[in-house]
Design a protein around this motif. Sequence first.
Motif, short mmCIF file in Angstrom:
data_model
loop_
_atom_site.label_atom_id
_atom_site.label_comp_id
_atom_site.label_asym_id
_atom_site.label_seq_id
_atom_site.Cartn_x
_atom_site.Cartn_y
_atom_site.Cartn_z
N ALA A 370 19.30 4.08 -18.66
CA ALA A 370 19.39 4.37 -17.22
C ALA A 370 18.26 3.69 -16.44
O ALA A 370 17.81 4.19 -15.42
N ARG A 372 14.74 2.43 -15.08
CA ARG A 372 13.45 3.10 -14.95
C ARG A 372 13.65 4.59 -14.66
O ARG A 372 14.71 4.98 -14.15
N GLN A 485 16.09 -0.49 -7.07
CA GLN A 485 17.33 -1.02 -7.66
C GLN A 485 18.40 -1.22 -6.59
O GLN A 485 18.65 -0.32 -5.79
N ILE A 535 21.77 2.69 -2.67
CA ILE A 535 21.51 3.43 -3.92
C ILE A 535 20.38 4.44 -3.75
O ILE A 535 20.34 5.46 -4.41
N ASN A 536 19.44 4.12 -2.89
CA ASN A 536 18.19 4.90 -2.91
C ASN A 536 17.95 5.80 -1.70
O ASN A 536 16.97 6.54 -1.68
N SER A 574 12.65 7.38 -5.57
CA SER A 574 13.75 6.46 -5.90
C SER A 574 13.83 6.17 -7.39
O SER A 574 14.80 5.59 -7.86
N ASN A 577 16.11 9.54 -11.95
CA ASN A 577 17.52 9.39 -12.32
C ASN A 577 18.26 10.69 -12.05
O ASN A 577 17.66 11.73 -11.75
N HIS A 578 19.58 10.58 -12.17
CA HIS A 578 20.46 11.72 -11.88
C HIS A 578 20.78 12.51 -13.16
O HIS A 578 20.89 11.95 -14.24
N ARG A 609 14.63 14.67 -13.91
CA ARG A 609 15.85 14.18 -13.25
C ARG A 609 16.27 15.13 -12.14
O ARG A 609 16.12 16.35 -12.27
N TYR A 612 22.10 14.01 -7.85
CA TYR A 612 22.43 13.24 -6.66
C TYR A 612 23.60 13.85 -5.88
O TYR A 612 23.87 13.44 -4.76
N PHE A 632 27.60 4.11 -11.42
CA PHE A 632 27.20 4.26 -12.82
C PHE A 632 28.00 5.37 -13.50
O PHE A 632 28.55 6.26 -12.84
N CYS A 634 27.69 8.45 -15.72
CA CYS A 634 26.58 9.37 -15.98
C CYS A 634 26.40 9.60 -17.48
O CYS A 634 27.36 9.90 -18.20
N ASN A 635 25.15 9.49 -17.93
CA ASN A 635 24.89 9.67 -19.36
C ASN A 635 24.21 11.01 -19.66
O ASN A 635 23.60 11.18 -20.70
C1 LIG Z 1 18.04 5.90 -7.58
S1 LIG Z 1 18.15 4.84 -8.91
C2 LIG Z 1 17.15 5.61 -10.11
C3 LIG Z 1 16.14 4.67 -10.67
C4 LIG Z 1 16.69 3.54 -11.46
N1 LIG Z 1 16.96 3.95 -12.82
C5 LIG Z 1 15.79 2.33 -11.43
O1 LIG Z 1 15.56 1.71 -12.48
O2 LIG Z 1 15.32 1.98 -10.35
C6 LIG Z 1 19.79 5.18 -9.43
C7 LIG Z 1 20.26 4.28 -10.55
O3 LIG Z 1 19.73 4.69 -11.81
C8 LIG Z 1 20.71 4.68 -12.83
N2 LIG Z 1 21.01 6.06 -13.22
C9 LIG Z 1 20.55 7.17 -12.59
N3 LIG Z 1 20.98 8.28 -13.20
C10 LIG Z 1 21.75 7.89 -14.22
C11 LIG Z 1 22.51 8.59 -15.20
N4 LIG Z 1 22.55 9.92 -15.26
N5 LIG Z 1 23.22 7.87 -16.09
C12 LIG Z 1 23.19 6.52 -16.07
N6 LIG Z 1 22.50 5.79 -15.15
C13 LIG Z 1 21.79 6.47 -14.25
C14 LIG Z 1 21.93 4.04 -12.20
O4 LIG Z 1 21.88 2.67 -12.44
C15 LIG Z 1 21.76 4.36 -10.74
O5 LIG Z 1 22.43 3.44 -9.93
#
Ligand SMILES: C[S@@+](CC[C@H](N)C(=O)[O-])C[C@H]1O[C@@H](n2cnc3c(N)ncnc32)[C@H](O)[C@@H]1O
Length: 643
Positions: A370, A372, A485, A535-536, A574, A577-578, A609, A612, A632, A634-635
């Motif tokens: 997922a 960062r 992102q 996204i953010n 930002s 993650n979710h 986490r 969202y 995305f 969700c994982n």
């Molecule tokens: C607000 S950003 C969070 C920070 C992001 N991971 C980064 O590297 O900047 C949201 C993005 O993180 C990833 N992400 C967030 N939650 C996730 C989840 N539960 N499963 C998979 N990808 C997730 C997706 O790519 C999503 O579009």
Amino acid sequence: MQRLAPLMEEPMDEQEQEDQERGKRSTRSKSWKKWIKTQLQIIVFPKKPDMKLLLSVMGCPLFPVPPLSKISLHQVSSSAQYIIQQFAAATGCKKLAGEIKNTFVTGKITMSMVSDVNSSPAVGSSSSVSHKGCFVMWQMLPEKWLIELVGGGHKVAAGSDGEITWRYTPWLGDHAAKGAIRPLRRALQGLDPLTISSVFSSAQFVGEKEINGKDCFILKLSTDQIDLSRRSDSTAEMIKHVAFGYFSQKSGLLICLEDSSLTRIQIPGTVPTYWETSMSSWMEDYRAIEGSEVVIAHSGRTDVLISRFGETLRGGISVTRMEERWTIDDVVFDVPGLSVDCFIPPKEIKMDFHQHDGPPPIRVGLTESAGRAVFATRRIGAGDLIHTAKPVVACPSLASLDSVCYLCLKKLMGSAKFQDRGVSYCSQECQENSKGFYDVETRADWSSFVDYCRTYNFKYPLMVKRLCCMIISGALPADCLDILQPAALSSAMISKIEDGYGLLWNAFRKANFKDDDVAFLTKQWYTAILARIRINAFRIDLVGGSCGEDLLSLAAASVEGEGAVGHAVYMLPSFYNHDCDPNAHIMWLQNADARLNTLRDVEEGEELRICYIDASMGYEARQTILSQGFGFICNCLRCQSGD
Ligand SMILES: C[S@@+](CC[C@H](N)C(=O)[O-])C[C@H]1O[C@@H](n2cnc3c(N)ncnc32)[C@H](O)[C@@H]1O
């Protein structure tokens, strides 16, 4: 929150009232209020965007190392102590040691950005517009101090009670300084000979140099590794902070003070950039304080050079130069009634300090699937505040324009409104802090652009418009959101986005903005910014702390959420993650300042986490929103279990 009585601008009625309520502090405030009135009638306070930068860097910087807790000006067991003995004798400060309880200083400053970054600092430089200001400073030796400084219509403050060093700027609010308790750099600029002696008596003698025709001894001080790491966090690593004092061999006085710091900034997944800040001060006009034999520098000049370099900076090294000239008007010893109470930090800082004792307990790291993410660096109890965050940019929704503050999105309760050219603010501070971008905004006609947003019910283009005005006013750099992102955009979306770009560009073009000012505003930049905002951005519902709701915006939803007062983009939030069963939560109490709290106990190393979306929705509905809206799959454990 109780802050220091701030340095005031006219009219003062409201503040005077506040001062009276503060009892003890009012006497103190009145003395310098009077001073400002009489001394600074000539100063007008136009708000200039570069003033924020000038004040942030030069207003109240701290010296790199703390003073020794106890010094003996009679002990000579190193070259540095010998040089400091000469200095103490030349300034007559030996007589002060143990004799005076406090000092009060007033002074004037003139700050400016320097356009010719290559001119020699020692000779002087061609600068752009100068901003005048003044400051008042109190010291209770050895380590309690307080400064309030106003310039260009902004006021900044900093203080130390010997336990916490803190700073206040109108754009960041109050915050505690990281690392050891250090003195104010201004005190070291030939102003406080006792602190200079205390700091430099542990220095290393590193040689001799001629400065402005005077042979000088050089003393060097370096921040130790422990303090460097205390002043670092997961994204900003302080690599070094050193200081040099140049003491005249002839007079014994401190002629020049230099300090330079290097910080490495890296968000996981990006290449690092480096910031080097060098400050050089030349002390002048050493003479005895009126009514005393103690000699101090009554004027001087400070030159600052900030260099930014690293692989991400396409244009090579970016250099910013600024300078300050200062004069000291008054120095008074042993002001009656100045008690330790005057140095108490703002209440919120004190509470945070004792609760968390240091930087927020998080780091940004990489996950396997997922990108960062934010991780806890220690155990955090259920319901604890993890950290707060100020928006990079916040913007009210069109429907809320009349009911919330145009800057911080606080609900306007009828009476407390500050109006300026058709928009309203909750406070004079918000009005003042908006002036830079609002001056830009009001130069153009936005009717077609706003109609477009209204027709399609778009809110993010309005944020881009505000961001553009902030960039043009100098409040933000054009690459301020680059590390976030971006969303993947479909071709249908890109064509809608391009319509908006055309309207935004036209508004600026018709208003005759200079090409240089809007050079950043290309179609590519506009699309990339919208992809990141999408996204953010967080949808802001001011629910007064109702923690049960999911407050993260439906960032990609095209329909305005009911009850949302606006939207904002933050930096640290930002990177969260979710999760459909989150362990953390973002909320807004009164305005766009976000608070991140835990929802249950979180162990050290655990990923934090937030949710969202509305977590009460069923599996299918959640998958649809997350994949179509956010792009995305969700994982999270809940989704993996099919719940
Ligand atoms: C607000 S950003 C969070 C920070 C992001 N991971 C980064 O590297 O900047 C949201 C993005 O993180 C990833 N992400 C967030 N939650 C996730 C989840 N539960 N499963 C998979 N990808 C997730 C997706 O790519 C999503 O579009």
